[in-house]
Design a protein around this motif. Structure first.
Motif, PDB file in Angstrom:
ATOM      1  N   ASP A 179       0.827  -1.211   0.000  1.00 59.71           N
ATOM      2  CA  ASP A 179       0.000   0.000   0.000  1.00 59.71           C
ATOM      3  C   ASP A 179       0.857   1.254   0.000  1.00 59.71           C
ATOM      4  O   ASP A 179       0.575   2.213  -0.727  1.00 59.71           O
ATOM      5  CB  ASP A 179      -0.912   0.011   1.228  1.00 59.71           C
ATOM      6  N   ILE A 180       1.904   1.253   0.823  1.00 61.97           N
ATOM      7  CA  ILE A 180       2.703   2.461   1.010  1.00 61.97           C
ATOM      8  C   ILE A 180       3.579   2.749  -0.203  1.00 61.97           C
ATOM      9  O   ILE A 180       3.724   3.900  -0.622  1.00 61.97           O
ATOM     10  CB  ILE A 180       3.574   2.335   2.282  1.00 61.97           C
TER      11      ILE A 180
ATOM     12  N   GLY B  45       0.777   6.065  -6.419  1.00 63.31           N
ATOM     13  CA  GLY B  45       0.150   6.096  -7.738  1.00 63.31           C
ATOM     14  C   GLY B  45      -1.138   6.890  -7.798  1.00 63.31           C
ATOM     15  O   GLY B  45      -1.593   7.264  -8.881  1.00 63.31           O
ATOM     16  N   ILE B  46      -1.740   7.183  -6.636  1.00 57.92           N
ATOM     17  CA  ILE B  46      -3.022   7.897  -6.617  1.00 57.92           C
ATOM     18  C   ILE B  46      -2.899   9.306  -7.187  1.00 57.92           C
ATOM     19  O   ILE B  46      -3.693   9.687  -8.064  1.00 57.92           O
ATOM     20  CB  ILE B  46      -3.595   7.914  -5.184  1.00 57.92           C
ATOM     21  N   PRO B  47      -1.939  10.135  -6.749  1.00 54.81           N
ATOM     22  CA  PRO B  47      -1.846  11.482  -7.341  1.00 54.81           C
ATOM     23  C   PRO B  47      -1.552  11.461  -8.836  1.00 54.81           C
ATOM     24  O   PRO B  47      -2.072  12.291  -9.585  1.00 54.81           O
ATOM     25  CB  PRO B  47      -0.690  12.135  -6.556  1.00 54.81           C
ATOM     26  N   VAL B  48      -0.742  10.506  -9.274  1.00 50.26           N
ATOM     27  CA  VAL B  48      -0.406  10.413 -10.696  1.00 50.26           C
ATOM     28  C   VAL B  48      -1.656  10.121 -11.519  1.00 50.26           C
ATOM     29  O   VAL B  48      -1.919  10.764 -12.544  1.00 50.26           O
ATOM     30  CB  VAL B  48       0.666   9.331 -10.927  1.00 50.26           C
ATOM     31  N   LEU B  49      -2.452   9.155 -11.077  1.00 52.12           N
ATOM     32  CA  LEU B  49      -3.674   8.814 -11.803  1.00 52.12           C
ATOM     33  C   LEU B  49      -4.669   9.973 -11.781  1.00 52.12           C
ATOM     34  O   LEU B  49      -5.353  10.233 -12.783  1.00 52.12           O
ATOM     35  CB  LEU B  49      -4.310   7.561 -11.188  1.00 52.12           C
ATOM     36  N   ALA B  50      -4.756  10.673 -10.648  1.00 50.12           N
ATOM     37  CA  ALA B  50      -5.671  11.809 -10.560  1.00 50.12           C
ATOM     38  C   ALA B  50      -5.290  12.893 -11.559  1.00 50.12           C
ATOM     39  O   ALA B  50      -6.145  13.457 -12.254  1.00 50.12           O
ATOM     40  CB  ALA B  50      -5.671  12.364  -9.135  1.00 50.12           C
ATOM     41  N   VAL B  51      -3.993  13.190 -11.639  1.00 49.30           N
ATOM     42  CA  VAL B  51      -3.523  14.209 -12.581  1.00 49.30           C
ATOM     43  C   VAL B  51      -3.778  13.773 -14.019  1.00 49.30           C
ATOM     44  O   VAL B  51      -4.209  14.568 -14.869  1.00 49.30           O
ATOM     45  CB  VAL B  51      -2.029  14.497 -12.348  1.00 49.30           C
TER      46      VAL B  51
ATOM     47  N   GLY C  50     -11.829  13.821 -11.779  1.00 50.53           N
ATOM     48  CA  GLY C  50     -10.513  13.186 -11.730  1.00 50.53           C
ATOM     49  C   GLY C  50      -9.932  13.065 -10.344  1.00 50.53           C
ATOM     50  O   GLY C  50      -9.155  12.133 -10.073  1.00 50.53           O
ATOM     51  N   VAL C  51     -10.285  13.986  -9.440  1.00 49.94           N
ATOM     52  CA  VAL C  51      -9.653  14.019  -8.123  1.00 49.94           C
ATOM     53  C   VAL C  51     -10.639  13.772  -6.990  1.00 49.94           C
ATOM     54  O   VAL C  51     -10.367  12.966  -6.090  1.00 49.94           O
ATOM     55  CB  VAL C  51      -8.948  15.382  -7.901  1.00 49.94           C
ATOM     56  N   ILE C  52     -11.791  14.414  -7.013  1.00 51.84           N
ATOM     57  CA  ILE C  52     -12.720  14.344  -5.893  1.00 51.84           C
ATOM     58  C   ILE C  52     -13.621  13.112  -5.950  1.00 51.84           C
ATOM     59  O   ILE C  52     -13.742  12.366  -4.967  1.00 51.84           O
ATOM     60  CB  ILE C  52     -13.591  15.620  -5.843  1.00 51.84           C
ATOM     61  N   PHE C  53     -14.244  12.883  -7.112  1.00 55.15           N
ATOM     62  CA  PHE C  53     -15.234  11.806  -7.211  1.00 55.15           C
ATOM     63  C   PHE C  53     -14.662  10.426  -6.874  1.00 55.15           C
ATOM     64  O   PHE C  53     -15.345   9.634  -6.196  1.00 55.15           O
ATOM     65  CB  PHE C  53     -15.863  11.788  -8.605  1.00 55.15           C
ATOM     66  N   PRO C  54     -13.459  10.056  -7.326  1.00 55.79           N
ATOM     67  CA  PRO C  54     -12.940   8.728  -6.956  1.00 55.79           C
ATOM     68  C   PRO C  54     -12.849   8.517  -5.448  1.00 55.79           C
ATOM     69  O   PRO C  54     -13.107   7.408  -4.965  1.00 55.79           O
ATOM     70  CB  PRO C  54     -11.548   8.708  -7.601  1.00 55.79           C
ATOM     71  N   TRP C  55     -12.512   9.563  -4.698  1.00 57.36           N
ATOM     72  CA  TRP C  55     -12.461   9.439  -3.241  1.00 57.36           C
ATOM     73  C   TRP C  55     -13.854   9.249  -2.667  1.00 57.36           C
ATOM     74  O   TRP C  55     -14.048   8.467  -1.714  1.00 57.36           O
ATOM     75  CB  TRP C  55     -11.795  10.672  -2.628  1.00 57.36           C
TER      76      TRP C  55
END
Length: 206
Positions: free
Chosen positions: A44-45, A51-57, A78-83
């Motif tokens: 996870d770490i 990889g989360i910020p990369v995919l969001a961008v 791209g950033v808010i809805f997945p969370w």
């Protein structure tokens, strides 16, 4: 290498039952060695979280540059809805099932079929004369291809995903790259479709 890693990981544990299909949960189980448990948490770490910020961008950029959404909505989707979606579904089996089926249905086509389609399309869009021993003609074709792209000032020849010819015992065998791309498309389309059908049959009969 990916296939070997996957097989070794699958062979390291007994068959997972229906109530514990997540291999990470098996790895971090109390019956496993400490190094295996720590490796499961490090996954996870070291892999998922970075990889989360990369995919969001990437998602935001694709939505924005493709003209699908404006600046606000591309950021939201791209950033808010997945969370938001993950917060409601993370502990539910439906999320795991959804991810598994999305991977089964789309991953084979995306990884193996789509690249071959794009390669065939590139060959059709930027045709290059077959190598018949005319070096000047080959170099002219390559320069024409470079000038049609952003690499016009590049002095290196373009890289061919499929070589124009193979040399066997000193004999040059020319390859029809479009035909090879079409064969790859057909073969992997059949294999990917077969994989989907096998999984559907397996679920229906289990």
């Amino acid at each position: 290498m990916k296939l070997g890693t996957g097989l070794l990981g699958a062979w390291a544990f007994a068959s997972l039952n229906n109530n514990n299909q997540d291999i990470v949960k098996t790895i971090i189980g109390s019956s496993q060695p400490k190094v295996t448990i720590y490796s499961g948490y490090l996954w996870d770490i070291t892999t998922l979280i970075p990889g989360i910020p990369v995919l969001a961008v990437m998602i935001r950029y694709n939505l924005l540059s493709g003209g699908v959404c404006g600046r606000f909505w591309s950021f939201f989707w791209g950033v808010i809805f997945p969370w938001i979606a993950t917060a409601f579904c993370y502990e539910k089996d439906v999320l795991t099932t959804l991810c598994n089926w999305v991977a089964i249905i789309f991953q084979g086509y995306i990884n193996f079929v789509v690249p071959a389609i794009l390669y065939r399309s590139a060959l059709k869009r930027y045709p290059i004369a077959d190598d018949v021993g005319d070096t000047d003609s080959i170099q002219a074709d390559e320069q024409q291809l470079l000038e049609a792209t952003e690499f016009a000032d590049n002095t290196e020849s373009p890289v061919n995903a499929i070589p124009r010819y193979l040399t066997v015992f000193g004999k040059k065998i020319h390859l029809n790259r479009i035909l090879i791309a079409e064969i790859i498309i057909v073969v992997f389309t059949v294999l990917s479709t077969a994989a989907i059908l096998i999984n559907i049959i397996d679920v229906a009969t289990s």
